[in-house]
Enzyme design. Structure first.
Site, PDB file in Angstrom:
ATOM      1  N   SER A   1      -9.744   1.665   2.722  1.00 37.18           N
ATOM      2  CA  SER A   1      -8.845   2.350   1.995  1.00 37.18           C
ATOM      3  C   SER A   1      -7.722   1.634   1.198  1.00 37.18           C
ATOM      4  O   SER A   1      -7.146   2.052   0.302  1.00 37.18           O
ATOM      5  CB  SER A   1      -8.211   3.559   2.640  1.00 37.18           C
ATOM      6  OG  SER A   1      -7.372   2.956   3.767  1.00 37.18           O
TER       7      SER A   1
ATOM      8  N   LYS B   1       1.034  -1.099  -0.245  1.00 33.64           N
ATOM      9  CA  LYS B   1      -0.060  -0.061  -0.202  1.00 33.64           C
ATOM     10  C   LYS B   1       0.968   1.269  -0.105  1.00 33.64           C
ATOM     11  O   LYS B   1       1.953   1.170   0.710  1.00 33.64           O
ATOM     12  CB  LYS B   1      -1.002  -0.036   1.155  1.00 33.64           C
ATOM     13  CG  LYS B   1      -2.084   1.002   1.384  1.00 33.64           C
ATOM     14  CD  LYS B   1      -3.000   0.946   2.505  1.00 33.64           C
ATOM     15  CE  LYS B   1      -3.988   1.919   2.624  1.00 33.64           C
ATOM     16  NZ  LYS B   1      -4.825   1.688   3.649  1.00 33.64           N
TER      17      LYS B   1
ATOM     18  N   SER C   1      -9.868  -0.840   6.891  1.00 39.85           N
ATOM     19  CA  SER C   1      -9.173  -0.498   5.704  1.00 39.85           C
ATOM     20  C   SER C   1      -8.617  -1.715   4.819  1.00 39.85           C
ATOM     21  O   SER C   1      -8.235  -1.564   3.627  1.00 39.85           O
ATOM     22  CB  SER C   1      -8.285   0.586   5.603  1.00 39.85           C
ATOM     23  OG  SER C   1      -8.846   1.881   5.823  1.00 39.85           O
TER      24      SER C   1
END
Ligand SMILES: [Zn+2]
Lengths: 477, 434
Positions: free
Chosen positions: B115, B40, B139
């Site tokens: 996210s 990420k 997330s």
């Protein structure tokens, strides 16, 4: 003093702790003189993702201070974020402490202006990180920009907050001196390091609003800023004007304080607990904290062990290095050593802007031995010391006192030489001799003075006085 | 010794912000040797841009690796790229990205969740074998559920956050995403363990082989996880999944977690407060393109932050700044911490008599792109995931069927440090339905 004009002063003192590494990273804290931004890493640069890692030594140091200043240490202490925007603050928050400081409620004993012992209460002590430093180009080269040096970023600071217990600028100065001395005894602070201490002073005249003077960076500055503020506030009161509760900046160079009106400096710091650090079980650390002998205890011991006066003991123990220096030479003759170090050496050093560690104790010890053994007079002793210090000052090898005595012929006049000079002076001044014999005792001083002149001070005046009168009295017979 | 992984996947779902054509890896027999892993884009990678999907970090290349990235490299992983996300992790759809939304590989008309949407999409589409995400309020689990993959939010303190660009420090954890529980278990064993640079980590390494035996397992089923706002079709799927576990010998216990009423509020006050402080450093001086210094520093950085932060980020910074302000701290931040403590206690209480809690990961299937236009309805979608973050307990999402051809996630929550247990339960279910 007019009771209504009572001055009330409280101090917030920030001191850099002299740990090897910074408060939250492994960078060396010894950055003095280093090129800008060379003692930095992702943590003290506040790079995204970097996390603080607490330097346990700094906590131990803060606890030492807490113990020395008689503060209570809570079971838990916690770090908080103090949020504000400033270009020298790379994370835009300072990791500090808020409602769970490392210690609360203590005191430090000082002398008040009348020489009495006085208790100054300490509100709290907390640990925090120093921000970086802005570097401005000034003068004709004034640039349209500022530079930032992060070498100082995350250097450990303790903030010591006092209650409003101080009553005069002199007292404030005395408090700071005592504090500095205590911190140096604890070996957690180097008062000689530039920028190692910064003071915010709260000052008011009784019954009127309080003014905060921020960022005073020298011991002298505190006294100056406070004196300026007292005059300013008293003048306003005399003219019947209102004292605004405000923050003022001390301009060190001009010795004045100025109002900082900028709204942007009025911060709401939005403190909240630092989520990247766990609370500290700080009381359980106390067992590892040992205190050395502190200034007051050492003062009392000096009086007891060396039989010296309270004033000498206080002067000698006021500075850790001076106290250590004295103890190295006290064996020669404790009282004589106390007099020579406290009354003469410190003044001579100060005159030359020298530090005591620039003089080898053995040299001063030898000098005191010469005086003790009557080999030189006090007057010559001072001269030898001056000659010695002048050499030290120029970074030459510090000459031994015996060599100086030999080279300059300052050895005390003795035996035959002494008698011969007296005889020649008596012979050269018949008028004075007959005045003396006629009962004018003042003539003796003149004759002794003549001998002193001849011997360039090498004769001991007391001895000389006795010898001269004996000699003259022989004449009388 | 080094190997090279040639990464020539077509990124049809905008899952990546940056990729390497050739990802080098260490060939030392590590557990991830030669395996393509995506990271990420809020996890720092030395020499690779790390943007948090924000224009404010445009051009920022970290000079250091996050702790988990170091561990990945040591394990032989080929880090092929950095994945798309909601800016700074603030979102539930991966639509709040300066680089455009990631789309759901199951249905490109829908969001992948957020996210960590890029990480989930990269795994779901088969572009990589595994990925790292971060989970502040769901997330990892939300995109895992929406994309039909497995995702674990570890116990707080089990994985080092050093190098994770903080959004809400006290809530978030880095965690693994993978196609299977076994992959997630493998990745977890690489990244977990203490790190001296993250003082909030515990000395609890993870070395586990999933065990599918759930006989006698006590599963708490809180009514709040099946209440108002949860799509009945999703509820039904998850009830089925729990029944499957019962079929394997587990027993269920109905219970209630009353503090969940305040969980969302406590969560949003806490995360926005911390974010307002974390994101204050982005002032246009050290990160992002140079700002011509025309006006005062304050004026320049106000404009800069206004232009370069996305709307949702600005909204949360304002909320958090307000919640911490003098006069409001007691009303908001301090109250939120009380509510948070109540959630934590409720979870500890329930998990004292039971082994795990089970329920849906998300109250619905993946939204259509642009469907959640008002922030409040978006925040409501986090109701089932935020409690685990507030309590600091481990939670895993494992696929348990579909509704309207879209994946549904079964969430298993365990007590502190029971990451192994939630892995076992997820594994048992996965093996049974495979
Ligand atoms: Zn550093």
């Amino acid at each position: 003093m007019d009771h209504d004009q009572q001055v009330i002063i409280g101090l917030e003192i920030h001191c850099q702790l002299k740990t090897k590494t910074k408060l939250f990273c492994g960078c060396s804290a010894d950055f003095q003189g280093a090129p800008p931004n060379t003692h930095c890493c992702p943590i003290c640069l506040g790079l995204p993702g970097a996390m603080p890692r607490l330097n346990k030594q700094a906590v131990i140091y803060a606890l030492k201070v807490a113990k020395a200043l008689n503060l209570e240490v809570p079971e838990y202490s916690e770090f908080s974020r103090k949020n504000y925007f400033y270009p020298d603050l790379p994370k835009a928050y300072q990791i500090s402490q808020y409602d769970k400081p490392i210690a609360e409620k203590g005191y430090l004993e000082i002398e008040d202006d009348e020489g009495h012992t006085k208790i100054v209460r300490i509100t709290r002590i907390h640990l925090e990180e120093d921000p970086g430093r802005l570097v401005h180009k000034t003068g004709r080269d004034r640039a349209g920009y500022s530079l930032v040096d992060y070498n100082r970023s995350s250097i450990p600071l303790i903030e010591i907050v006092t209650e409003p217990d101080l009553r005069s600028p002199k007292e404030a100065r005395r408090f700071l001196n005592k504090l500095r001395s205590t911190l140096e005894y604890l070996e957690v602070f180097d008062g000689e390091r530039e920028g190692s201490i910064r003071v915010d002073a709260n000052i008011s005249i009784k019954g009127h609003n309080r003014v905060e003077c921020k960022n005073i960076s020298s011991y002298k500055g505190v006294e100056k800023a406070l004196n300026f503020e007292i005059t300013r506030q008293r003048n306003l009161i005399r003219r019947g004007q209102y004292i605004t509760r405000e923050t003022r900046h001390f301009m060190e160079g001009r010795g004045i304080t100025t109002s900082s009106r900028s709204k942007e400096e009025e911060n709401d710091y939005r403190y909240f607990p630092e989520p990247d650090l766990r609370p500290l079980r700080v009381r359980s650390w106390l067992d590892d904290v040992e205190l050395p002998e502190l200034p007051d205890a050492r003062r009392d011991r000096f009086m007891r062990d060396y039989g010296i006066s309270v004033n000498h003991a206080r002067t000698l123990t006021g500075d850790l290095k001076v106290a250590n220096f004295y103890e190295q030479i006290a064996g020669v003759d404790p009282k004589l050593a106390a007099t020579w170090v406290a009354d003469i050496l410190l003044g001579e050093l100060n005159y030359r802007s020298m530090k005591i560690d620039q003089v080898p104790p053995i040299n001063i010890g030898d000098l005191i031995a010469l005086i003790r053994d009557d080999a030189i007079t006090d007057k010559s002793g001072v001269e030898v010391m001056r000659t010695m210090l002048d050499h030290c000052l120029n970074d030459e090898d510090c000459p031994m006192p015996a060599d100086i005595v030999e080279e300059t012929g300052l050895a005390k006049v003795k035996g035959g030489e002494f008698d011969a000079i007296i005889a020649s002076v008596v012979e050269a001044n018949p008028q004075a001799v007959s005045d003396y014999l006629a009962g004018k005792k003042g003539a003796l001083n003149f004759l002794v003075g003549q001998v002193m002149k001849e011997t360039r001070g090498r004769a001991d005046p007391k001895v000389l006085n006795a010898q001269m009168s004996t000699y003259l009295d022989t004449l009388e017979v | 010794m080094e190997g090279g992984y040639i990464f020539d996947e077509k990124d049809r779902h905008n899952a990546f912000i940056s990729t390497l054509d050739l990802a080098l890896f260490e060939t030392n027999g590590g557990p991830l040797e030669g395996i393509a892993v995506a990271v990420k884009d809020n996890i720092s990678t030395a020499g690779m841009p790390t943007t948090c999907a924000s224009r404010i970090l445009e051009g920022y290349v970290p000079p250091y690796d996050a702790h988990v990235v170091t561990l990945l490299r040591q394990a032989g992983a080929a880090i092929v790229g950095k994945t798309n996300m909601d800016e700074f992790g603030m979102g539930t759809t991966t639509e709040n990205s300066a680089f455009g939304p990631t789309t759901n590989p199951v249905d490109p008309g829908r969001v992948p969740g957020g996210s960590s949407g890029g990480s989930a999409a990269a795994v779901a589409s088969g572009m990589v074998d595994m990925a790292l995400g971060s989970d502040t309020g769901g997330s990892i689990r939300c995109p895992a559920a929406f994309c039909g993959v497995v995702g674990l939010k570890p116990t707080f303190g089990r994985v080092s956050r050093y190098g994770l660009i903080a959004y809400s420090n006290s809530l978030e954890q880095i965690g693994p995403l993978g196609k299977t529980v076994t992959d997630v278990n493998t990745l977890m064993s690489v990244i977990a363990g203490p790190d001296a640079r993250d003082s909030t980590t515990y000395d609890r390494p993870y070395d586990h082989t999933p065990d599918p035996d759930v006989k006698g397992l006590r599963i708490a089923v809180p009514e709040e996880f099946f209440g108002e706002g949860v799509d009945p079709a999703v509820s039904a799927k998850v009830q089925n999944a729990i029944a499957t576990l019962e079929g394997l010998g587990a027993e269920t216990i109905e219970c209630s977690i009353p503090s969940m009423t305040y969980a969302l509020a406590a969560y949003y006050v806490t995360c926005t407060s911390e974010a307002s402080s974390n994101l204050a450093r982005f002032d246009g001086v050290r990160y992002g393109p140079e700002v011509p210094a025309v006006r005062s520093w304050h004026d320049e950085f106000k404009t800069y932050r206004g232009e370069r932060f996305g709307k949702e980020v600005q909204r949360r910074i304002l909320l958090g700044t307000f919640a911490l302000s003098a006069g409001y701290y007691g009303k908001y931040y301090a109250k939120a911490q009380v509510a948070r403590e109540n959630v934590r206690r409720d979870f500890i209480r329930v998990l004292k008599d039971t082994d795990v809690i089970a329920g849906p990961t998300m109250p619905s299937i993946a939204f259509h792109l642009g469907e959640k236009s008002d922030p409040l309805s978006m925040y409501l979608a986090d109701i089932l995931t935020v409690p685990a973050n507030l309590a600091g307990v481990p939670a895993i999402s494992v696929p348990c069927g579909t509704v309207d051809r879209m994946p549904v996630g079964l969430q298993i929550i365990g007590p502190h440090f029971a990451d192994e247990k939630v892995m076992d339960v997820a594994y048992a279910f996965e093996q049974e339905v495979a």
